[in-house]
Design an enzyme around this catalytic site. Structure first.
Site, PDB file in Angstrom:
ATOM      1  N   ARG B  13      57.056  -2.879 -12.885  1.00 25.02           N
ATOM      2  CA  ARG B  13      58.324  -3.166 -12.830  1.00 25.02           C
ATOM      3  C   ARG B  13      58.907  -2.532 -11.430  1.00 25.02           C
ATOM      4  O   ARG B  13      59.105  -3.138 -10.400  1.00 25.02           O
ATOM      5  CB  ARG B  13      59.318  -2.742 -13.958  1.00 25.02           C
ATOM      6  CG  ARG B  13      60.478  -3.640 -14.092  1.00 25.02           C
ATOM      7  CD  ARG B  13      61.522  -3.101 -13.412  1.00 25.02           C
ATOM      8  NE  ARG B  13      61.926  -1.670 -13.728  1.00 25.02           N
ATOM      9  CZ  ARG B  13      62.388  -0.758 -13.126  1.00 25.02           C
ATOM     10  NH1 ARG B  13      62.786  -1.026 -11.815  1.00 25.02           N
ATOM     11  NH2 ARG B  13      62.675   0.448 -13.439  1.00 25.02           N
ATOM     12  N   ASP B  14      59.078  -1.164 -11.494  1.00 28.66           N
ATOM     13  CA  ASP B  14      59.855  -0.711 -10.357  1.00 28.66           C
ATOM     14  C   ASP B  14      58.780  -0.505  -9.150  1.00 28.66           C
ATOM     15  O   ASP B  14      59.253  -0.837  -8.032  1.00 28.66           O
ATOM     16  CB  ASP B  14      59.989   1.021 -10.739  1.00 28.66           C
ATOM     17  CG  ASP B  14      61.051   1.466 -10.019  1.00 28.66           C
ATOM     18  OD1 ASP B  14      61.338   1.207  -8.924  1.00 28.66           O
ATOM     19  OD2 ASP B  14      61.835   2.306 -10.694  1.00 28.66           O
ATOM     20  N   HIS B  17      59.279  -3.288  -6.369  1.00 32.47           N
ATOM     21  CA  HIS B  17      59.917  -3.371  -5.281  1.00 32.47           C
ATOM     22  C   HIS B  17      59.149  -2.983  -3.998  1.00 32.47           C
ATOM     23  O   HIS B  17      59.329  -3.398  -2.810  1.00 32.47           O
ATOM     24  CB  HIS B  17      60.954  -2.035  -5.424  1.00 32.47           C
ATOM     25  CG  HIS B  17      62.245  -2.366  -6.382  1.00 32.47           C
ATOM     26  ND1 HIS B  17      63.061  -3.345  -6.205  1.00 32.47           N
ATOM     27  CD2 HIS B  17      62.626  -1.872  -7.479  1.00 32.47           C
ATOM     28  CE1 HIS B  17      64.175  -3.503  -7.138  1.00 32.47           C
ATOM     29  NE2 HIS B  17      63.625  -2.566  -8.086  1.00 32.47           N
ATOM     30  N   SER B 167      68.371   6.689  -9.792  1.00 27.01           N
ATOM     31  CA  SER B 167      68.123   5.600  -9.187  1.00 27.01           C
ATOM     32  C   SER B 167      67.967   5.932  -7.764  1.00 27.01           C
ATOM     33  O   SER B 167      66.986   5.240  -6.863  1.00 27.01           O
ATOM     34  CB  SER B 167      69.061   4.517  -9.342  1.00 27.01           C
ATOM     35  OG  SER B 167      69.457   4.397 -10.592  1.00 27.01           O
ATOM     36  N   HIS B 194      64.508   9.187 -15.938  1.00 28.43           N
ATOM     37  CA  HIS B 194      63.851   8.245 -14.722  1.00 28.43           C
ATOM     38  C   HIS B 194      63.952   8.893 -13.717  1.00 28.43           C
ATOM     39  O   HIS B 194      65.082   8.890 -13.216  1.00 28.43           O
ATOM     40  CB  HIS B 194      64.247   6.850 -15.039  1.00 28.43           C
ATOM     41  CG  HIS B 194      63.641   6.045 -14.024  1.00 28.43           C
ATOM     42  ND1 HIS B 194      62.349   4.898 -14.319  1.00 28.43           N
ATOM     43  CD2 HIS B 194      64.310   5.577 -12.796  1.00 28.43           C
ATOM     44  CE1 HIS B 194      62.405   4.257 -13.038  1.00 28.43           C
ATOM     45  NE2 HIS B 194      63.284   4.611 -12.348  1.00 28.43           N
ATOM     46  N   HIS B 196      63.023   9.274  -9.221  1.00 29.93           N
ATOM     47  CA  HIS B 196      62.613   8.899  -7.941  1.00 29.93           C
ATOM     48  C   HIS B 196      62.399  10.101  -7.015  1.00 29.93           C
ATOM     49  O   HIS B 196      62.944  11.103  -7.169  1.00 29.93           O
ATOM     50  CB  HIS B 196      63.576   7.923  -7.204  1.00 29.93           C
ATOM     51  CG  HIS B 196      63.556   6.470  -7.731  1.00 29.93           C
ATOM     52  ND1 HIS B 196      62.580   5.616  -7.236  1.00 29.93           N
ATOM     53  CD2 HIS B 196      64.126   5.947  -8.787  1.00 29.93           C
ATOM     54  CE1 HIS B 196      62.665   4.227  -8.282  1.00 29.93           C
ATOM     55  NE2 HIS B 196      63.670   4.736  -9.011  1.00 29.93           N
ATOM     56  N   TYR B 285      70.574   3.606  -3.897  1.00 35.41           N
ATOM     57  CA  TYR B 285      69.826   2.917  -4.852  1.00 35.41           C
ATOM     58  C   TYR B 285      68.384   2.769  -3.944  1.00 35.41           C
ATOM     59  O   TYR B 285      68.369   2.395  -3.099  1.00 35.41           O
ATOM     60  CB  TYR B 285      70.535   1.558  -4.969  1.00 35.41           C
ATOM     61  CG  TYR B 285      70.024   1.050  -6.121  1.00 35.41           C
ATOM     62  CD1 TYR B 285      70.149   1.440  -7.526  1.00 35.41           C
ATOM     63  CD2 TYR B 285      69.654  -0.319  -6.329  1.00 35.41           C
ATOM     64  CE1 TYR B 285      69.742   0.839  -8.680  1.00 35.41           C
ATOM     65  CE2 TYR B 285      69.114  -1.098  -7.230  1.00 35.41           C
ATOM     66  CZ  TYR B 285      69.358  -0.542  -8.569  1.00 35.41           C
ATOM     67  OH  TYR B 285      69.007  -0.985  -9.705  1.00 35.41           O
TER      68      TYR B 285
END
Lengths: 299, 343
Positions: B13-14, B17, B167, B194, B196, B285
């Site tokens: 999913r992520d 990108h 995010s 979550h 990054h 983001y």
């Protein structure tokens, strides 16, 4: 000039903004404001301005149908479904600013003239009012296979109704892009931005036209013409940058600053709804008055 | 084996990108099957921006996401398939379709201050019998009391878990701790995190979250996620194992699938480049990365300048259209400055 008497149902932000816009109308005379909260700012302001105020809901108005021929409904979709039946029975023309979609969708510069005889008119959504005319402007030059719009509004201007049912916004707007905008397929996205100071309403319209190349010159002219038409009733509507055309893709970015009547200027999303509703009601009023005149002339 | 920490794998999913939403059915089938065999409990599959994200705004999916979800469901024997949904982009209609195809977990994501737009979708997910996660994105943009209130809203709508979602990869470890601790003290449901990796803190932040009581965390194999990617799953499994925290995931199988399946698929290895570093530094983001790089090329600008300006304007997730808008404006200003110098 003769005026048509109108009432506003709902004394929240939208209803109060309508009240101020109606003060400037040549053909509409606001007589009555109907709410359910006697303490509300909207009803207080209506009393101060000398309008007839009903603070117990629609029933008291139905007992005096002579007070208004047109009714703006600025309550909620759920309430409107009930109001629509009652007002239809009372023979009123209703301008529905909720997402109830009981009556046909109207976007003034696109399809107003087709609905001058209607008794219930719906304004889709703020995003629909801001973007459907652009899709139509592109489509009258070259058919639009796909239209996608992204509406960004300030968090402050998104009311509890929108928040509780945001799918209603995306789905209704997408349907409007197809049915009124003329796109074969439509998609809508909405984003809330909480930045302070609040941001102005922004809209991005992406359109894929049929064929390999978009007719750049004609499409840009058509869009500019449309923007001018909208500015006649929403002065703060403007292009952020010239349309961007790459192959068959057209990208248009729009910013809407509100008139700042009752709602703050950043709430262009609410202003474009009230402005469209007043504009349509005025045109329906003129149509009715001219018909009356014609009938009198024949007698 | 009992899992003390439940990991959700987000590469499908992520990670979408990072490869501009170009997953094929074959890739998803192979990766999901290997993850399932490695005993990963949850695998998220959707467009990078969640259900309905395939668009001109975010990038069109090469393969219909429902086909990918169906494929993943079909190859998994124990793993549950999760889907992401951002109200305003995806709708309940799409959630229902995902549930029909066998998705068992719904993660409903909003900007950290806008939880109330998720009530409809959280309720619908519960009604569909899905495990439901509230996902508060861009958690670095709100003060802790706001985050707590928004998490309470999601709990009140029926969420089973609430995630602090970094995010932008902008949070520092002590900020993660404060946030997770505040949630643990004020809500009665599980807390997740979550990360990054834009500031190279994904692992440190994930451990900080676990230390404060987070029991759900996300990982992406080979860091296959937006920006510099997420916490690298196979590394996380090894680290937690060393710490004596069971995840139930087979480390060797995880390493093998990272090496043999995912690495060859990547156009280039996920690393912290100057642009992804800027995402974390500016608090933007992570999915903006490729869009900003494209706009920089189109308008002859430095992607870092665009990202910094977007951060200054407090742009939120999903506002990809602002990238071109801001780039066009910056390019106009640059021309104006040149013209001024000529005169």
């Amino acid at each position: 000039m003769e005026k048509i008497n109108v009432a506003i149902l709902g004394s929240g932000n939208i209803g109060t903004d309508l009240m101020l816009k109606l003060e400037r109308s040549d053909v509409l005379q606001l007589t009555t404001v109907i709410g359910i909260d006697p303490q509300s700012e909207g009803l207080r302001m209506a009393r101060e301005k000398g309008y007839r105020v009903i603070d117990s809901g629609i029933q008291a108005f139905l007992e005096h149908p002579e007070w208004a021929d047109f009714v703006f409904d600025a309550t909620s979709a759920k309430a409107h479904i009930r109001h629509a039946k009652l007002l239809k029975r009372a023979g009123k023309v209703v301008f529905d600013l909720t997402p109830a979609a009981v009556g046909p969708f109207v976007v003034p510069p696109v399809n107003l003239t087709e609905h001058l005889e209607e008794t219930n008119i719906n304004f889709i959504t703020c995003g629909g009012q801001a973007t459907i005319p652009i899709v139509h402007a592109i489509g009258r030059v070259q058919p639009v296979a796909y239209a996608e719009i992204v509406v960004t509004i300030s968090s402050k201007s998104a009311g509890p109704g929108t928040r509780a049912n945001i799918d209603e916004f995306t789905e209704t707007t997408a349907r409007g892009l197809e049915k009124i905008g003329g796109a074969k397929r439509g998609k809508a996205i909405i984003i809330l931005n909480p930045a302070e100071p609040p941001i102005l309403m922004r809209n991005t319209i992406y359109a894929l036209v049929e064929g390999n190349e978009a007719a750049a010159r004609e499409i840009c002219d058509s869009i500019e013409e449309m923007v001018e038409t909208i500015r006649s009733y929403v002065p703060g509507y403007r292009l952020r940058t010239s349309p961007i055309i790459e192959g068959n893709k057209v990208t248009v970015m729009i910013e809407v600053e509100g008139a700042g009547d009752y709602l703050p200027k950043y709430a262009g999303n609410l202003d474009i709804m009230t402005a469209a509703a007043v504009k349509v009601a005025e045109e329906v009023a003129k149509h009715r008055l001219s018909k009356l005149l014609a009938e009198e002339g024949r007698r | 084996m009992k899992r003390a920490i439940t990991i959700t794998e987000v590469a499908l999913r992520d990670g979408s990108h990072a490869i501009a939403h170009q997953y094929t059915t074959e890739q998803v089938a192979a990766i999901a099957k290997a993850l399932d065999e490695a005993n990963v409990p949850y695998i998220e599959v959707s467009h990078g921006d969640g259900l309905g994200g395939s668009s001109l705004q975010y990038g069109l999916s090469r393969t219909d996401e429902f086909e990918l979800i169906e494929t993943a469901v079909a190859v998994c024997r124990q793993a549950k398939i999760a889907v992401l949904l951002l109200p305003g982009i995806g709708t309940v209609k799409e959630l229902k379709q995902a549930a029909r195809l066998g998705a068992k977990m719904a993660r409903i994501a909003t900007h950290v201050t806008e939880a109330d737009i998720s009530a409809q979708h959280i309720a619908a997910a519960k009604e569909l019998g899905m495990e439901t996660v509230g996902f508060l994105m861009m958690a670095h943009m709100a003060p802790i009391d706001v985050l707590v209130h928004q998490a309470q809203l999601m709990e009140s709508y029926g969420a089973d878990v609430v995630y602090v979602v970094d995010s932008a990869g902008a949070l520092l470890p002590y900020e993660v701790k404060e946030r997770v601790r505040a949630l643990k003290e004020s809500i009665g449901i599980e807390v997740g995190f979550h990360a990054h990796n834009n500031l190279s803190l994904a692992m440190a932040n994930t451990l900080a979250a676990i230390e404060e009581g987070a029991t759900r965390v996300d990982g992406s194999v080979r860091c296959l996620g937006a920006g510099a990617g997420n916490t690298q799953t196979e590394v996380l499994v090894a680290v937690l194992d060393r710490m004596g925290i069971p995840t139930g995931i087979d480390l060797y199988k995880m390493m093998d699938l990272a090496e043999q399946l995912v690495a060859p698929m990547l156009p280039k290895a996920q690393e912290i480049t100057r642009d992804s570093l800027t995402l974390g530094y500016a608090g933007v983001y992570s999915s903006f990365l490729l869009h900003a790089q494209r706009a920089a090329q189109t308008f002859g600008l430095d992607a870092r300048d665009i990202l910094i300006e977007l951060g200054r304007r407090k742009v939120v997730g999903g506002q990809e259209d602002m990238i071109v808008d801001v780039a066009a404006e910056m390019a106009r200003q640059k021309v104006a400055v040149w013209e001024g110098e000529w005169k």
